[in-house]
Design a protein around this motif. Sequence first.
Motif, PDB file in Angstrom:
ATOM      1  N   LYS A 111      -4.798   9.300   1.106  1.00  0.00           N
ATOM      2  CA  LYS A 111      -5.673   8.038   0.731  1.00  0.00           C
ATOM      3  C   LYS A 111      -4.854   6.731   0.840  1.00  0.00           C
ATOM      4  N   VAL A 112      -5.369   5.701   1.420  1.00  0.00           N
ATOM      5  CA  VAL A 112      -4.513   4.607   1.350  1.00  0.00           C
ATOM      6  C   VAL A 112      -4.794   3.712  -0.133  1.00  0.00           C
ATOM      7  N   GLU A 114     -12.953  -3.751  -1.302  1.00  0.00           N
ATOM      8  CA  GLU A 114     -13.914  -5.034  -1.205  1.00  0.00           C
ATOM      9  C   GLU A 114     -13.122  -6.094  -1.580  1.00  0.00           C
ATOM     10  N   SER A 115     -11.895  -5.995  -2.374  1.00  0.00           N
ATOM     11  CA  SER A 115     -10.986  -7.107  -2.795  1.00  0.00           C
ATOM     12  C   SER A 115     -10.293  -7.597  -1.521  1.00  0.00           C
ATOM     13  N   ILE A 160       0.820  -1.087  -0.035  1.00  0.00           N
ATOM     14  CA  ILE A 160       0.060  -0.094   0.033  1.00  0.00           C
ATOM     15  C   ILE A 160       0.805   1.437   0.254  1.00  0.00           C
ATOM     16  N   ILE A 212      -3.537   6.193   7.495  1.00  0.00           N
ATOM     17  CA  ILE A 212      -2.179   6.917   7.369  1.00  0.00           C
ATOM     18  C   ILE A 212      -1.450   7.395   8.672  1.00  0.00           C
ATOM     19  N   GLU A 272     -14.843   0.792  -8.756  1.00  0.00           N
ATOM     20  CA  GLU A 272     -15.894   0.591  -7.420  1.00  0.00           C
ATOM     21  C   GLU A 272     -15.433  -0.106  -6.398  1.00  0.00           C
ATOM     22  N   ASN A 273     -14.345  -0.766  -6.563  1.00  0.00           N
ATOM     23  CA  ASN A 273     -13.751  -1.475  -5.575  1.00  0.00           C
ATOM     24  C   ASN A 273     -12.704  -0.742  -4.910  1.00  0.00           C
ATOM     25  N   GLU A 325     -11.335  -9.692  -8.290  1.00  0.00           N
ATOM     26  CA  GLU A 325     -11.476 -10.835  -7.222  1.00  0.00           C
ATOM     27  C   GLU A 325     -10.711 -10.489  -6.090  1.00  0.00           C
ATOM     28  N   SER A 326     -10.655 -11.211  -5.145  1.00  0.00           N
ATOM     29  CA  SER A 326     -10.194 -11.077  -3.675  1.00  0.00           C
ATOM     30  C   SER A 326      -8.675 -11.006  -3.748  1.00  0.00           C
ATOM     31  N   LEU A 327      -8.137 -10.091  -3.183  1.00  0.00           N
ATOM     32  CA  LEU A 327      -6.775 -10.040  -3.154  1.00  0.00           C
ATOM     33  C   LEU A 327      -6.127 -10.870  -1.919  1.00  0.00           C
ATOM     34  N   LEU A 328      -6.959 -11.560  -1.004  1.00  0.00           N
ATOM     35  CA  LEU A 328      -6.442 -12.336  -0.149  1.00  0.00           C
ATOM     36  C   LEU A 328      -5.873 -13.415  -0.421  1.00  0.00           C
ATOM     37  N   MET A 346      -7.496   0.584   7.297  1.00  0.00           N
ATOM     38  CA  MET A 346      -6.113   1.022   6.884  1.00  0.00           C
ATOM     39  C   MET A 346      -6.284   2.552   7.439  1.00  0.00           C
ATOM     40  N   TYR A 371      -6.597   1.998  -7.227  1.00  0.00           N
ATOM     41  CA  TYR A 371      -5.430   1.065  -7.290  1.00  0.00           C
ATOM     42  C   TYR A 371      -4.338   1.919  -8.017  1.00  0.00           C
ATOM     43  N   PRO A 378       1.479   4.611   5.253  1.00  0.00           N
ATOM     44  CA  PRO A 378       0.190   3.790   5.283  1.00  0.00           C
ATOM     45  C   PRO A 378       0.437   2.754   5.887  1.00  0.00           C
TER      46      PRO A 378
END
Lengths: 163, 576
Positions: A61-62, B531-532, A55, B544, A91-92, A151-154, B542, A95, B550
């Motif tokens: 913003k993170v 969401e991901s 991140i 800062i 929407e997610n 998709e999920s990033l986890l 999260m 990035y 961060p």
Amino acid sequence: MTQEEPVRDLVESSKYLIFQLCGERFGMPLTDLTEVIERREAKRIPNMVKYFDGIINLQGKVVGVIKLHEKLGMKNPNKVDQLASLIVETENGIYAVNFDKIDSVREVSPSMVDRRPAIPTKIPKRFLMGVAKFEDALITLVDIRRLLSEESLLSYHDSKFVS
Amino acid sequence: MDEQFLEIFLDEAEDILVRWESICLEIDVNPSSELFNALFRQAHTLKGSSKAIGLIEFGNFVHKIEDVLDDLKSGRKVWDKKLSKAAFDAQGLLKDWIAGLRTDSKYQLEVGHVIAGFSQGEQASAKSEKGQDFGGFGFFDDEDSPATESLPEATVSPSHPTPGTAEVKAEAAGSHAKHKVAAKTIRVEQSKLDGLLVACSELTLMQSIIVYSHLTKSYQQESFNNAVQQSSKILRNLRDQAFSMRMQPLTQLFQKMTRVARDVASDLNKEIQFRTEGEDVELDKSIVEQLQDPLVHMVRNSIDHGVEADRKAAGKSPLGNVTLNAVNFGSHVTITLSDDGKGMDHEALRSKGIAMGLISEKSKLTELELFNLIFLPGFSTAKNVTAISGRGVGLDVVKNTVAACNGEIKLWSEHGKGSTFTLTLPTSIGILDALVIGLDQRKYAVPLNEVLNVLDLNQFAITHETEERQMFRFKDEIIPVRRMDDYLKAQVGEPQENDLALLSDAGSFKMALTFEKIYGIQEIVISNLPESMHGYKGISGMTILNDGEPTMVLSPRQICSEYLKASNVNELGAVS
């Protein structure tokens, strides 16, 4: 979003950002882009998928950083330093997508684009908007926004305390 | 239709419907021509403004209601139970209509036969067959319809048109709603806005002094130092004011609960006096919104299961008392819901707990621990699941919702005398104090309200049961110790010897999580996980840090409950 959903329609001629990644050129709709920043060192976080770099702090913003070449299954043979990041709002969330450098901004009209190229490509079909035929080159158009909202990033494993 | 004015109309209409409901609630207790007049005026305004922006059908419907109210006002009609119900139902219908218009400006409800029904309000004899047609509406047949049908949910809902409810024309409304997020507005007192502007201009002034000092490199001057100090003061002030704009009194929420209580009581034929206190206590708007469903559930529970059906047999007055109360304690607000009903049966709780394998027969539980059982998933002592409560929304859901607002819920009950639920909620969200800790060359923030204690483990005798299982005694309790980096699977280099630990809890279970070092305490603003990354257990968001880095916000509470899940121990410490 499901895989069956058709790729975005290219109705009108519009501008695309052409950028380089691992020596190859790609294009993405300019309207999907918020800004381009110099690449920053990301803070890593545990338990994330391989193509997630970490991140960064983008104006308070993170923002999550994506290694695009890793996501697209590309190797980075030349060890070219990735110099910049595309900032894309989905929407997610927002990035940052790392890439090598900007090539150009070009106008792409639907007639130039082969929606279902015969050339085999490693890029999953659902992210592929088509291949644009320019006089000097063939450039793959990628749906970055879709790629990010998918998709999920986890890389998650449950019950971590049980080893 | 003029879409530009639609939003304004919808906001206004929602306000009117809130007043409508509150007048109806008053009429219900004490009908008077003054109140009919007040209700008439609301309907009149609503009709006028809806027609003005071209919502003809809407206006016509309100017009019919207005006619009935006019008759009531002048004494041509007499207020009775059926009309009272009709007035409430009309309000519910208009509310759904407004909600529909929010997502689709062409939205319409088919109300033709409803209008016909309303104006024949008193002609109850004509009801039986007709009543079937709009059974879900419960316009006429409130005596012989099953209780479910007259509950608020059973009124026309756009997404699930059931046979018998008024037909919903705009099918698309539901699917569109997902993409088109309705613009939300907040009403703000003008004085608050003025204060914000003043603070902004002050800040601008300070900023120009700072910029000037920067240009002339005159950092040593007093004016520069003053400006830096002043601006942080103004900024704090500005922040407080900005946050206060999100605050909302509980008036509307409590009114809604009064309505729910009234509806449930009349469906169950129970005599209930529902009182509210502290409506003017303010909470963050989003918390107020999230509280609504849990509270509806709890109010229903209290009236259905709490208050006895036969109070005389219990030697109590036939009128059951349920009280909803809010008190502000500065940093937090407590909301209590108490009834003077039958209360919790300790033995029933205990045997149910044993039957479900949550506690063992030998385990000795304090009363509070026993009451905590009812917040566990699947736990309900109600023998009869009625339509009103016990329909799958358990108290565990209530507990989770409250926990999501960083709040807590507790139950206290005396068998035979009544029960009291206490919700403790933070006054506002956004900024909170956090402990910044170091773990494997990374910094993490931990909300202070989730930390009970920070301990130096060197001062305790640690029992090593195995390499993984360690514990120590702290204030007569055995506390397990785990490495935080084990949980996060976050080791980068060689595992460090971590002597520091923070103590956190999940229910009445406590555990210590070790970490490397403390950087300090600072205020943080939490932003949600994208969401991901949802489902990242143990991470609540999260942020800062003040050095611009961060980082992740850890939730030791969640880590504790994950630990419990992993080791098959429930929150009461018994192995299941």
